[in-house]
Design a protein around this motif. Structure first.
Motif, short mmCIF file in Angstrom:
data_model
loop_
_atom_site.label_atom_id
_atom_site.label_comp_id
_atom_site.label_asym_id
_atom_site.label_seq_id
_atom_site.Cartn_x
_atom_site.Cartn_y
_atom_site.Cartn_z
N TRP A 79 0.88 -1.08 -0.07
CA TRP A 79 0.08 -0.17 -0.05
C TRP A 79 0.91 1.14 0.23
O TRP A 79 0.66 2.20 -0.67
CB TRP A 79 -0.90 0.06 1.17
CG TRP A 79 -1.57 1.27 1.22
CD1 TRP A 79 -1.48 2.20 2.42
CD2 TRP A 79 -2.54 1.91 0.34
NE1 TRP A 79 -2.30 3.37 2.22
CE2 TRP A 79 -2.78 3.28 0.88
CE3 TRP A 79 -2.91 1.81 -0.99
CZ2 TRP A 79 -3.73 4.15 0.16
CZ3 TRP A 79 -3.75 2.57 -1.63
CH2 TRP A 79 -4.18 3.68 -1.10
N GLU A 83 0.47 4.12 -2.80
CA GLU A 83 -0.04 5.36 -2.39
C GLU A 83 0.74 6.65 -2.81
O GLU A 83 0.34 7.56 -3.12
CB GLU A 83 -0.03 5.35 -0.80
CG GLU A 83 -0.68 6.83 -0.47
CD GLU A 83 -0.75 6.71 1.03
OE1 GLU A 83 -1.72 7.63 1.60
OE2 GLU A 83 -0.09 6.12 2.16
N LEU A 86 0.21 7.03 -6.60
CA LEU A 86 -0.79 7.70 -6.88
C LEU A 86 -0.78 9.33 -6.48
O LEU A 86 -1.21 10.15 -7.14
CB LEU A 86 -2.03 7.13 -6.23
CG LEU A 86 -2.46 5.77 -7.05
CD1 LEU A 86 -3.45 5.10 -6.34
CD2 LEU A 86 -2.79 6.01 -8.40
N ASP A 87 0.01 9.35 -5.30
CA ASP A 87 0.08 10.85 -4.90
C ASP A 87 1.06 11.52 -5.74
O ASP A 87 0.78 12.90 -6.20
CB ASP A 87 0.84 10.69 -3.48
CG ASP A 87 0.06 10.48 -2.49
OD1 ASP A 87 -1.43 10.42 -2.49
OD2 ASP A 87 0.43 10.27 -1.22
N LYS A 216 -7.31 5.47 -4.95
CA LYS A 216 -6.77 5.19 -3.85
C LYS A 216 -7.76 4.17 -2.95
O LYS A 216 -7.05 3.37 -2.22
CB LYS A 216 -6.33 6.21 -3.00
CG LYS A 216 -5.11 6.84 -3.80
CD LYS A 216 -4.45 8.44 -3.33
CE LYS A 216 -3.96 8.27 -1.74
NZ LYS A 216 -3.38 9.32 -1.30
N SER A 220 -6.94 0.30 -1.64
CA SER A 220 -6.61 0.28 -0.17
C SER A 220 -7.70 -0.61 0.32
O SER A 220 -7.33 -1.56 1.30
CB SER A 220 -7.07 1.60 0.60
OG SER A 220 -6.76 1.43 1.80
#
Length: 228
Positions: A79, A83, A86-87, A216, A220
């Motif tokens: 994850w 994350e 994608l950020d 996300k 998640s």
């Protein structure tokens, strides 16, 4: 067994790349499993060189990792990595949003290409049945984002954007994302396209953030449920 005599070296790399990715997606091989190149040579009937080149592509995409003194293995869904990826995508897409709007003001082809992508995306989702169909859907999805980012006219930033592997997680999601979720993603693409066409910076940034946040949230959830 693949007839390697009928294929060029670059074609063999492509065949190996897709075969390895397919085996991972349907769990013929599993996350965390060590990669034995000799086993792949035997399984695919392809020599080591194209297989190693294919694995290098998968390393760049984040599906395979090369650990010093331990060799290569298929990456497990992480994850933190997803994350961060994608950020980073969100940061680049929103930071350069004003540049993309400027580009659209000069050349409406970007909008035309994005609209055509959306049309093809819907068609691909409707006929999705096989693993190849699934990969095609995610390729079209990825192409939408690339078309958007090409609007900033900066090759170096585009290279950085492509290197983050913003859709590499797709191989973990095979068979787990229902059609309605895929369609929702295309609807979000339409919102991005509409805001861009209207030259509305705030609406564009908001649409990009919603699209990213929803991706996300879903990934998640899948990781928490241990479905990927």
């Amino acid at each position: 067994m693949i007839n390697k005599n009928s294929l060029r070296s670059d074609s063999l790399v492509e065949v190996a790349y897709h075969q390895i990715k397919q085996d991972f997606s349907v769990r013929v091989v599993n996350p965390g499993e060590k990669i034995i190149i000799k086993d792949m040579v035997d399984r695919y009937g392809i020599s080591e060189t194209p297989i190693k080149q294919a694995l290098n592509r998968l390393i760049a995409e984040g599906l395979v990792e090369n650990i010093p003194r331990r060799g290569m293995r298929f990456k497990e869904a992480n994850w933190e990595d997803i994350e961060e990826m994608l950020d980073t995508r969100l940061m680049l897409e929103t930071f350069f949003a004003h540049r993309v709007i400027e580009s659209v003001s000069l050349d409406n082809k970007i909008i035309d290409d994005m609209r055509e992508n959306i049309k093809q995306h819907y068609k691909a989702i409707e006929k999705i049945e096989t693993l190849d169909d699934f990969f095609e859907v995610y390729k079209i999805d990825h192409d939408f984002h690339l078309t958007y980012m090409k609007g900033m006219w900066n090759k170096k930033i585009l290279q950085i954007y492509e290197s983050i592997g913003s859709h590499s997680f797709s191989s973990f999601l095979y068979g787990k994302k229902p059609k309605e979720k895929l369609i929702n993603g295309v609807l979000e693409h339409e919102d991005i396209c509409n805001a861009l066409e209207n030259r509305d910076l705030k609406a564009l940034e908001a649409a990009i953030k919603v699209h990213n946040d929803n991706a996300k949230e879903y990934i998640s959830l899948m990781i928490k449920m241990k479905n990927i």
